[in-house]
Design an enzyme around this catalytic site. Sequence first.
Site: not given
Length: 591
Positions: A312-313, A315, A317-319, A429
Amino acid sequence: MMGICEMKSCCSWLLLISLLCSLSNESQAISPDGEALLSFRNAVTRSDSFIHQWRPEDPDPCNWNGVTCDAKTKRVITLNLTYHKIMGPLPPDIGKLDHLRLLMLHNNALYGAIPTALGNCTALEEIHLQSNYFTGPIPAEMGDLPGLQKLDMSSNTLSGPIPASLGQLKKLSNFNVSNNFLVGQIPSDGVLSGFSKNSFIGNLNLCGKHVDVVCQDDSGNPSSHSQSGQNQKKNSGKLLISASATVGALLLVALMCFWGCFLYKKLGKVEIKSLAKDVGGGASIVMFHGDLPYSSKDIIKKLEMLNEEHIIGCGGFGTVYKLAMDDGKVFALKRILKLNEGFDRFFERELEILGSIKHRYLVNLRGYCNSPTSKLLLYDYLPGGSLDEALHERGEQLDWDSRVNIIIGAAKGLSYLHHDCSPRIIHRDIKSSNILLDGNLEARVSDFGLAKLLEDEESHITTIVAGTFGYLAPEYMQSGRATEKTDVYSFGVLVLEVLSGKRPTDASFIEKGLNVVGWLKFLISEKRPRDIVDPNCEGMQMESLDALLSIATQCVSPSPEERPTMHRVVQLLESEVMTPCPSEFYDSSSD
């Protein structure tokens, strides 16, 4: 005869010169305090340039950075080296500073045991060692410091019991050993009995009245030292994330993540197969306070069944995967690749702390799966997706009330991190993709703590790589040092993004050589700040808009000192936006 006299005279002069040189060299010899400090400097494996000025060629340590001496005795009385990225052990020679009154080494990367020789510094009044990586027991010798008033060793990895000798410190008024791995009964005798729960929270194996956990003897029965009739409770105190500087490399993680997304798009099931193989190769589940009512076997079985349809994404920091359990509950699974085995211990400790933080406007971390090559973090799944998606990728538009409620929710979540956690948590962040929405479009702040966990030494560069360039405060771009006020700046950018419906670095801004902050300043100079609002936003209220623009303008001030705290931001939002009074912002901008 004259030759002999001349020779004697010459020898006398040579002897005198030699003696003077000897006295001169003796006067230039470094002091014992200087030698102790140089021993500390030589033990340091990495730091910024602050202590590079400490050199044996300068025999007077009173001139060295971070060092203060007594004006009369010339002995070192203060050592202040906070926030200087100092990595290395604390050598026993620190105990030679027997006139030292104030020791401030917090927020560095010091590791190893706290030297027992510190007990020789009998003049100490304050010791600040928090937010480092000290290991091993607390030295019992610290109880030999009669003048000690403040002792903070929180947010380390200290183990073993709390020495009973600390109860003898009659002048101790401030004590904090929270967020360590301490065990056993908290000493109930002496001065320690007067400190609150906050001094001890974050140590899951401590017991005693301070933490509402009944101690047990070897047979498993309640200890006779515990209060009678009290039922054993789990320690429900909040674990608070440290401001400690944990070792990491966010740049490497970001690049790995982007590469993983590339593989997903180009090679289909390759990453999924590696995940299934990873989980099946010896994974273990860690649950926080019983938050996950499933067995490890059940969770691992579900992890092995994930396929590309569950992504679903992806970013910084990771999948991220969507993980559905048999009882219908859904979680978000964030995969973070391991950097090295030595990093695991600190990473897992911080995850345990993050998992204990619960708040209405924060995304809860429920647990994690420890696999051979990655950490799989289990979060609450929020069906509303991210604010970034709601603003920029969906057909339906957010109305005015929804936007205001999202702003207020994000502010309350960030305010909680800044003001209700000890030590305070800097998010680092804040951006629209890190604000998630539930089914009612209520906002929750996500990914708090991860930026610090995976921080690279050049943190400002890694954040840019992660795609948050438009949110960064100007001082953060220059120094790379994050503070609460850099978060406030990012929040101000977020408010402008919500109001305008445009990303901070939207093409329409870039064409003008601006970003959303520059665009607002331009509109204010043109006396038309209301033009920043998304024309598709329905139900806009002018007075609330003016109040929001005023708050956002304060938040994105170039000077950190002029920005409000997040606590103040929440106050302004509740008093001026939710119940608006006639605003002077638009009038003052239109004069």
